[in-house]
Motif scaffolding. Structure first.
Motif, mmCIF file in Angstrom:
data_model
loop_
_atom_site.group_PDB
_atom_site.id
_atom_site.type_symbol
_atom_site.label_atom_id
_atom_site.label_comp_id
_atom_site.label_asym_id
_atom_site.label_seq_id
_atom_site.Cartn_x
_atom_site.Cartn_y
_atom_site.Cartn_z
ATOM 1 N N LEU A 157 10.451 -32.810 -50.553
ATOM 2 C CA LEU A 157 9.627 -31.853 -51.172
ATOM 3 C C LEU A 157 8.718 -32.111 -51.168
ATOM 4 O O LEU A 157 7.566 -31.911 -52.192
ATOM 5 N N THR A 158 7.684 -31.935 -50.034
ATOM 6 C CA THR A 158 6.151 -31.862 -50.113
ATOM 7 C C THR A 158 5.981 -30.840 -49.314
ATOM 8 O O THR A 158 6.161 -30.470 -48.367
ATOM 9 N N HIS A 159 4.126 -31.220 -48.520
ATOM 10 C CA HIS A 159 3.733 -30.603 -48.268
ATOM 11 C C HIS A 159 3.638 -30.957 -46.808
ATOM 12 O O HIS A 159 3.885 -29.476 -46.084
ATOM 13 N N ARG B 104 4.516 -20.833 -48.851
ATOM 14 C CA ARG B 104 4.231 -19.599 -49.915
ATOM 15 C C ARG B 104 3.770 -18.429 -48.009
ATOM 16 O O ARG B 104 2.916 -18.457 -47.943
ATOM 17 N N GLY C 241 9.667 -23.525 -54.419
ATOM 18 C CA GLY C 241 8.198 -23.808 -54.690
ATOM 19 C C GLY C 241 7.199 -23.492 -55.268
ATOM 20 O O GLY C 241 6.680 -23.931 -55.744
ATOM 21 N N GLU D 177 2.886 -24.533 -52.028
ATOM 22 C CA GLU D 177 1.726 -24.308 -50.800
ATOM 23 C C GLU D 177 2.470 -23.483 -49.493
ATOM 24 O O GLU D 177 2.043 -22.784 -48.744
ATOM 25 N N GLY E 30 3.693 -31.033 -60.372
ATOM 26 C CA GLY E 30 2.932 -29.976 -59.206
ATOM 27 C C GLY E 30 3.036 -28.706 -59.321
ATOM 28 O O GLY E 30 2.092 -28.098 -58.630
ATOM 29 N N GLU F 258 9.416 -40.380 -47.801
ATOM 30 C CA GLU F 258 9.936 -41.065 -49.142
ATOM 31 C C GLU F 258 10.781 -39.890 -49.910
ATOM 32 O O GLU F 258 11.358 -40.219 -50.744
ATOM 33 N N ALA F 259 9.711 -38.535 -49.988
ATOM 34 C CA ALA F 259 9.903 -37.538 -50.492
ATOM 35 C C ALA F 259 10.416 -36.376 -49.881
ATOM 36 O O ALA F 259 9.673 -36.391 -48.926
ATOM 37 N N GLY G 76 3.591 -22.737 -55.549
ATOM 38 C CA GLY G 76 1.899 -23.780 -55.401
ATOM 39 C C GLY G 76 3.002 -25.094 -55.321
ATOM 40 O O GLY G 76 3.747 -25.039 -55.039
ATOM 41 N N GLY G 77 1.879 -26.113 -56.226
ATOM 42 C CA GLY G 77 1.857 -27.398 -55.623
ATOM 43 C C GLY G 77 2.621 -27.709 -53.828
ATOM 44 O O GLY G 77 1.476 -27.126 -53.308
ATOM 45 N N ALA G 78 3.666 -28.106 -54.173
ATOM 46 C CA ALA G 78 3.864 -28.279 -52.787
ATOM 47 C C ALA G 78 4.202 -27.051 -51.983
ATOM 48 O O ALA G 78 4.809 -26.899 -51.060
ATOM 49 N N ALA H 119 4.151 -33.348 -56.218
ATOM 50 C CA ALA H 119 3.419 -32.045 -56.171
ATOM 51 C C ALA H 119 4.759 -30.931 -55.946
ATOM 52 O O ALA H 119 4.728 -29.586 -56.239
#
Lengths: 470, 314
Positions: B169-171, B264, B254, B261, A216, B166-167, B257-259, A269
């Protein structure tokens, strides 16, 4: 050197101790003595007139692993034996470090003499007048000895070569044969995205293992964006180099990515590229986009009985509904020579690179990471001494798969869906930003309409890159 | 000129030797100041001045040439939704992590202010997170929170708490991880400062409170907290500024980018403009905007919380 070995200092301290010298005067004379001593040492260490001055060539490469460093040192040492007037300082560093370091050096007009870079960066640097052609090196190696598919990406419309590849590789889709067998899936029959999407859920046994691992982090999302767009028959840019993100091919790619998501680990991600490789080696994912370097991860993390290409297989990449053939990434990292380096250094760097590419030297470089640093010489792939390296023998299906991509001409450098994209001057600038990755995240992770996300990304490319490049 | 200066000048005129000595001493003084002045100019005044100047240009990071755009960079910044989003994220991060650092730091200091077996050892151990290099701390947390291998998601999944992600390190959750990680790393700064102040509070104040029948809670709110006021104001100010301008932790967690963002923050956004978009002028303008925002926040802060003039609070 001790301070009392200097007569002036000894006298000064003695006078102070006797009390004949005040504190202020002592400090003032001490300072003057120190300045004098420094100046004398500078003069004393300078070379006498007429002494031969060594030309120092600084090279930065992106293979910091110990094996490649040892190979590079051996090549440099051999070069020094023949060229006593040249000193080559070869530094290895990771891509991320190189990018930042190079940027600072370029801004200060103080680049290394030569360095590795990416193919799309050559386009950007060439457009900015930051590098020089290397035709003499290509000629010295022998143009006809190098894979045409390696050379083609570095020969520009002016007919000149602006870089010379140190090694090549083609990205392959790696898959776990044992998982496919257990799921009753035959990936070798995949042709289209629909085939892939049909079988991925069968390979997805979350949370034990997932169907596919994608990185990601923006740079790696860029890789997947252009490969999938190319496989769907499109490009990220139009014929004038303007963004073409609102095309049906790109929008189809975004829709397809949404369908892939249920088969990805939930934290995909935030995963970086190396995490995806270790996830494959440890069995946490059934498939992954990968390079030859992954063999090292398999040897490090996979159970001993599984460290072979029967378990860690090559699976076919598939074609989108609007495309005619899949597309993969061509890792074509070239040496470039910087225009701002002093002339004598550039000439010496050219000599060094000609020496580096002599087959007996170059082989040491290739053998340092045998399945990843692939030779640019066509003849090596017919040469038993090259092919019979134990690692190359063990991972032969991986080598064959990479060679096939090159032969069919569907391995393109990063962001280059169509060959003509190579000359877009801002292609490297787009690759450096998170714009494309943000577009994907907006659609896949934040549920944004693909068309709106694509328009937003296009506007950013025009406003923040193309308009600023004019 | 004052009478004293006149007198000195007259005396100097009467004794020319002394006057020349004074002049020499003045020159020596200036000479001794010069290295420091040169360093301050080279490393503080010039970079800040150059950054202000650069903010009025468009300049590609790899090129020496630049183009004057006046306030163009600033108008683009103010019209850019990405800027406002990053400013908001920086504010959430700064406020959230600073507030929790204060709470955890003060609580820790109150505990370690007590004498109990092993308290000296714990006072040392409490500093460890602050002593660990940031890059190591963040990478360890990345591993701990990894959805495939991380210990923390695994342990949490075994608890089977409804709605547990579940995770992490996500948005949607990475900001929480960033805040918790930052609190863990930086709360010892608060703890040490508060503990130092707690140890200087006169015990007579507590004696008097107890005589008046104050409970422990009332002692905290009516004796301890007022005594901590000044140190907390300084700690709050410093930590707030440092968290708002914090780059390394959100970047390493992070990578912008990816998660990433979703974290950011303004410093990361500014970095990306300078070093991934190669917009040196825009990056400079963003830094100047960040400085202006901080100056405004600090001014409001000092108006809202003027430093106490009570010497005993110091």
């Amino acid at each position: 050197m001790r301070w009392d070995s200097d007569a002036d200092l000894r006298r000064l301290v003695a006078e102070r101790r006797e009390g004949t010298l005040g504190r202020r005067e002592f400090l003032a004379r001490l300072g003057a003595t120190a300045v004098g001593a420094t100046a004398a040492s500078v003069v004393g260490t300078s070379k006498p007139a007429g002494a031969q001055k060594k030309v120092v060539v600084t090279t930065w490469d992106t293979e910091p692993n110990p094996a490649t460093r040892a190979a590079m040192k051996a090549i440099v040492d051999d070069f020094h034996k023949l060229h006593k007037d040249i000193e080559v300082r070869a530094e290895g560093m990771g891509w991320g470090d190189m990018d930042r370091k190079l940027q600072a050096a370029m801004a200060a007009k103080s680049p290394p003499t030569a360095s590795h870079t990416q193919t799309y960066v050559v386009t950007s640097f060439r457009a900015k007048g930051l590098i020089e052609p290397v035709d003499d090196i290509v000629k010295a190696i022998g143009e006809d000895k190098i894979f045409p598919s390696v050379l083609r990406w570095l020969k520009y419309p002016d007919g000149k070569y602006w870089g010379i590849t140190h090694a090549w590789g083609a990205e392959i889709l790696g898959g776990r044969g044992d998982y496919a067998q257990a799921a009753g899936v035959d990936p070798q029959r995949w042709k289209t995205w629909d085939d892939w999407l049909r079988d991925l859920p069968k390979l997805n046994k979350a949370p034990q293992h997932y169907g596919l691992a994608l990185a990601g982090i923006p740079f790696f999302v860029n890789e997947d964006v252009y490969m999938l767009t190319g496989a769907n028959g499109g490009s990220l840019f139009d014929a004038k180099g303007q963004p073409a993100l609102e095309s049906p091919q790109v929008l189809g790619m975004l829709e397809f990515w949404k369908k892939l998501k249920p088969n990805l680990p939930p934290g995909w991600a935030s995963h970086d590229y190396l995490e995806t490789l270790s996830a494959w080696a440890t069995g946490k994912t059934a498939s992954v986009y990968m390079w030859g370097r992954t063999a090292g991860y398999i040897d490090q993390y996979a159970p001993p009985d599984k460290r072979n290409p029967d378990v860690f297989q090559v699976w076919p990449k598939t074609t989108g509904p609007l495309g005619k053939a899949p597309l993969t990434q061509f890792d074509n990292e070239p040496w470039v020579i910087y225009a701002d380096a002093p002339a004598d250094e550039k000439a010496a760097a050219r000599e060094f690179l000609k020496f580096f590419f002599k087959p007996e030297n170059y082989r040491k470089h290739c053998d340092s990471v045998p399945v990843h640093i692939l030779s640019i010489y066509k003849s090596d792939f017919q040469d038993p001494s090259y092919l019979n390296h134990p690692e190359r023998k063990r991972w032969k299906p991986w080598l064959d798969a990479q060679l096939k991509w090159v032969e069919i001409g569907r391995a393109h450098p990063l962001l280059v869906c169509n060959p003509q994209d190579m000359v877009i001057p801002w292609i490297g600038d787009v690759a450096a930003t998170p714009i494309l990755a943000d577009m994907v995240m907006a659609v896949v992770e934040r549920g944004k309409d693909p068309k709106a996300a694509a328009k937003e990304a296009s506007d950013k490319i025009v406003r923040d890159i193309i308009d600023k490049t004019k | 000129m004052s009478v004293r200066a006149d007198t000195l000048a007259g005396a100097a005129a009467r004794t020319p030797g002394r006057a020349s000595r004074h002049r020499r001493e003045a020159w020596i003084g200036l000479g001794l100041l010069l290295p420091a002045a040169v360093l301050v100019f080279a490393f503080t005044i010039f970079p800040v001045g150059y950054n202000l100047w650069l903010g009025f240009f468009t300049k590609h990071s790899l090129r020496l040439t630049s183009t004057w755009v006046g306030l163009g960079n600033y108008t683009q910044i103010l019209a850019d939704p990405d800027f406002w989003r990053s400013a908001w994220l920086a504010t959430v991060y700064a406020v959230g992590s600073t507030a929790l650092q204060i709470v955890v730091g003060v609580a820790g200091a109150l505990i370690l202010h007590q004498r109990f077996a092993g308290c000296d050892f714990l006072r040392g151990v409490a500093l460890f997170p602050y002593m660990i290099p940031t890059v190591i701390a963040v990478f360890v947390w990345r591993w701990l929170m990894n959805d495939l291998y991380g210990v923390i998601p695994y342990v949490l999944s075994t608890l089977r708490i409804p709605g547990m992600p579940e995770a992490w390190l996500t948005h949607t959750t990475i900001m929480w991880v960033l805040i918790v990680l930052s609190v863990w790393t930086f709360f010892p700064f608060v703890l040490v400062n508060v503990l130092a102040r707690l140890q200087t509070i006169p015990p007579e104040l507590y004696d008097a409170a107890r005589v008046d029948g104050a409970s422990a809670v009332r002692q905290f709110f009516h004796v301890t907290l007022p005594q901590l006021r000044n140190v907390l104001l300084i700690v709050l100010l410093l930590r707030g500024i440092w968290m708002f301008t914090k780059f390394d932790v959100p970047w390493l967690l992070g990578f912008g980018g990816g998660a990433g963002e979703a974290i950011r923050t303004l410093p990361v956004f500014t970095y990306q403009r300078s070093f991934t978009y190669y917009q040196a002028g825009m990056g400079a303008a963003l830094s100047n905007v960040m400085l202006a925002l901080l100056l405004m926040a600090v001014t409001i802060y000092f108006v809202a919380f003027p430093p106490s003039e009570d010497e005993t609070d110091a």
